[in-house]
Each structure stands twice: as structure tokens, then as C-alpha cells.
Design a protein around this motif. Structure first.
Motif, PDB file in Angstrom:
ATOM      1  N   UNK A  79      12.132  44.358 -70.337  1.00 45.10           N
ATOM      2  CA  UNK A  79      11.771  45.538 -69.536  1.00 45.10           C
ATOM      3  C   UNK A  79      12.909  45.919 -68.594  1.00 45.10           C
ATOM      4  N   UNK A  80      13.495  44.934 -67.929  1.00 49.15           N
ATOM      5  CA  UNK A  80      14.610  45.210 -67.022  1.00 49.15           C
ATOM      6  C   UNK A  80      15.801  45.753 -67.806  1.00 49.15           C
ATOM      7  N   UNK A  81      16.101  45.139 -68.934  1.00 54.83           N
ATOM      8  CA  UNK A  81      17.241  45.587 -69.743  1.00 54.83           C
ATOM      9  C   UNK A  81      17.057  47.034 -70.197  1.00 54.83           C
ATOM     10  N   UNK A  82      15.858  47.368 -70.645  1.00 53.48           N
ATOM     11  CA  UNK A  82      15.605  48.739 -71.096  1.00 53.48           C
ATOM     12  C   UNK A  82      15.707  49.716 -69.929  1.00 53.48           C
ATOM     13  N   UNK A  83      15.200  49.323 -68.772  1.00 48.96           N
ATOM     14  CA  UNK A  83      15.278  50.183 -67.588  1.00 48.96           C
ATOM     15  C   UNK A  83      16.730  50.435 -67.193  1.00 48.96           C
ATOM     16  N   UNK A  84      17.553  49.402 -67.240  1.00 51.89           N
ATOM     17  CA  UNK A  84      18.983  49.560 -66.944  1.00 51.89           C
ATOM     18  C   UNK A  84      19.605  50.545 -67.930  1.00 51.89           C
ATOM     19  N   UNK A 108      33.852  45.893 -73.998  1.00 51.98           N
ATOM     20  CA  UNK A 108      33.931  45.599 -72.566  1.00 51.98           C
ATOM     21  C   UNK A 108      32.817  46.311 -71.796  1.00 51.98           C
ATOM     22  N   UNK A 109      32.579  47.560 -72.128  1.00 49.63           N
ATOM     23  CA  UNK A 109      31.509  48.305 -71.457  1.00 49.63           C
ATOM     24  C   UNK A 109      30.156  47.669 -71.773  1.00 49.63           C
ATOM     25  N   UNK A 110      29.936  47.308 -73.039  1.00 48.68           N
ATOM     26  CA  UNK A 110      28.683  46.660 -73.427  1.00 48.68           C
ATOM     27  C   UNK A 110      28.512  45.340 -72.665  1.00 48.68           C
ATOM     28  N   UNK A 111      29.596  44.588 -72.524  1.00 47.77           N
ATOM     29  CA  UNK A 111      29.533  43.319 -71.792  1.00 47.77           C
ATOM     30  C   UNK A 111      29.192  43.564 -70.322  1.00 47.77           C
ATOM     31  N   UNK A 112      29.810  44.579 -69.718  1.00 44.15           N
ATOM     32  CA  UNK A 112      29.517  44.894 -68.319  1.00 44.15           C
ATOM     33  C   UNK A 112      28.057  45.294 -68.133  1.00 44.15           C
ATOM     34  N   UNK A 113      27.533  46.085 -69.061  1.00 43.96           N
ATOM     35  CA  UNK A 113      26.131  46.498 -68.959  1.00 43.96           C
ATOM     36  C   UNK A 113      25.198  45.296 -69.144  1.00 43.96           C
ATOM     37  N   UNK A 114      25.531  44.428 -70.095  1.00 45.21           N
ATOM     38  CA  UNK A 114      24.722  43.231 -70.324  1.00 45.21           C
ATOM     39  C   UNK A 114      24.743  42.337 -69.086  1.00 45.21           C
ATOM     40  N   UNK A 115      25.918  42.165 -68.518  1.00 42.64           N
ATOM     41  CA  UNK A 115      26.052  41.338 -67.310  1.00 42.64           C
ATOM     42  C   UNK A 115      25.251  41.947 -66.154  1.00 42.64           C
ATOM     43  N   UNK A 116      25.350  43.251 -65.984  1.00 42.36           N
ATOM     44  CA  UNK A 116      24.598  43.919 -64.928  1.00 42.36           C
ATOM     45  C   UNK A 116      23.104  43.775 -65.124  1.00 42.36           C
ATOM     46  N   UNK A 117      22.657  43.899 -66.361  1.00 41.68           N
ATOM     47  CA  UNK A 117      21.237  43.739 -66.670  1.00 41.68           C
ATOM     48  C   UNK A 117      20.771  42.321 -66.349  1.00 41.68           C
ATOM     49  N   UNK A 118      21.564  41.331 -66.722  1.00 43.83           N
ATOM     50  CA  UNK A 118      21.211  39.935 -66.446  1.00 43.83           C
ATOM     51  C   UNK A 118      21.141  39.669 -64.946  1.00 43.83           C
ATOM     52  N   UNK A 119      22.118  40.171 -64.207  1.00 44.62           N
ATOM     53  CA  UNK A 119      22.149  39.955 -62.753  1.00 44.62           C
ATOM     54  C   UNK A 119      20.972  40.641 -62.067  1.00 44.62           C
ATOM     55  N   UNK A 120      20.675  41.860 -62.491  1.00 45.76           N
ATOM     56  CA  UNK A 120      19.558  42.582 -61.884  1.00 45.76           C
ATOM     57  C   UNK A 120      18.233  41.912 -62.231  1.00 45.76           C
ATOM     58  N   UNK A 133      17.778  38.757 -62.770  1.00 44.99           N
ATOM     59  CA  UNK A 133      17.706  37.549 -61.944  1.00 44.99           C
ATOM     60  C   UNK A 133      17.319  37.909 -60.505  1.00 44.99           C
ATOM     61  N   UNK A 134      17.880  38.990 -59.993  1.00 49.26           N
ATOM     62  CA  UNK A 134      17.573  39.430 -58.634  1.00 49.26           C
ATOM     63  C   UNK A 134      16.109  39.832 -58.489  1.00 49.26           C
ATOM     64  N   UNK A 135      15.566  40.465 -59.523  1.00 54.56           N
ATOM     65  CA  UNK A 135      14.198  40.999 -59.460  1.00 54.56           C
ATOM     66  C   UNK A 135      13.133  40.020 -59.939  1.00 54.56           C
TER      67      UNK A 135
END
Length: 130
Positions: free
Chosen positions: A82-87, A50-62, A64-66
Motif C-alpha cells: 500500500x505504501x509503495x503504491x501510494x508513493x 538509478x531512478x527506480x532504485x531511488x524510488x524503491x529506497x524512498x518507498x522502503x524508508x517511508x 519504515x517511518x509509517x
């Protein structure tokens, strides 16, 4: 020292978005440290997923935003990585803060304001194309 130092290659809007998101993440972490610490320490595969899914979802949303602020609207895999690694890097530092609540995990203690600024600097440096 000013709270916002313009990172090389960062547009004003990109920097504003990133610093705003980082400030929210740091603030939310500080609002519920015992609960978040428990999630990090529990040995439960379901919680890990669940935590991994939340982090993946947050990375995807960020990402998309950026996307339009990082050089275009294309779904460039390098940009996504790059965004995923930064997250992940930002959360790794924040997790250290949660796991060591009574001592600092590094050589130097940072105020919340300085930590937030430095995490913003880190994120911006990591998403910049190399």
C-alpha cells in the motif's frame, strides 16, 4: 478550505508525517524542474535503474517511518505494498507536472498548496487498509 482535512483512519501523527513528506517532495520538485524533466526524458537504462532504485529506497524508508502508525510494527507485506503504491501514485502526478511545464495535464489547474493537500489526501487514502 483548511490545508489539512483529517482522512478517515489517519492518526494525527500519521497525517502530520505524510503531509510533511509530501510538502518536501513537492517543494524539491519545484526547485529543479529542468534537471528532473531531463532525467524523465533521457533514454538511458542506467538512469532508469538509478531512478527506480531511488524510488524503491524512498518507498522502503517511508514504509519504515509509517509502520507503527499503520497498525503495528509487523512487516506486513500488504502494508508495504500500500505504501509503495501510494508513493508511485504521488510521483506519477508529480511527473506529469514536470513533463507538461507550460500546460496543465488535467482539466483543472491546482495551486501548489492545493496540489500538496490533494497529494496528501491521495497518499493517506491509499495506505488505509481496505
Amino acid at each position: 478550505m483548511p490545508c489539512s482535512t483529517r482522512s478517515a483512519g489517519a492518526t494525527p501523527h500519521l497525517e502530520t508525517i505524510v503531509r510533511g513528506v509530501i510538502a518536501q517532495v513537492v517543494g524539491r520538485q519545484q526547485a529543479a524542474p529542468p534537471l528532473l524533466r531531463t532525467v524523465l526524458l533521457v533514454n538511458d537504462r542506467d538512469v532508469e535503474r538509478r531512478v527506480a532504485h531511488l524510488m524503491e529506497h524512498g518507498s522502503e524508508r517511508l514504509a519504515a517511518l509509517l509502520r507503527s502508525h499503520l497498525g503495528g510494527v509487523s512487516a506486513d507485506v500488504r502494508e508495504q505494498r500500500r505504501v509503495d503504491f501510494a508513493v508511485r501514485a504521488v510521483f506519477a502526478v508529480l511527473q506529469q507536472q514536470l513533463l507538461f511545464p507550460t500546460t496543465d495535464p488535467g482539466r483543472f489547474r491546482f495551486t501548489d498548496k492545493e496540489l500538496t493537500r490533494r497529494l496528501g489526501d491521495l497518499f493517506l487514502a491509499l495506505v488505509r487498509p481496505t
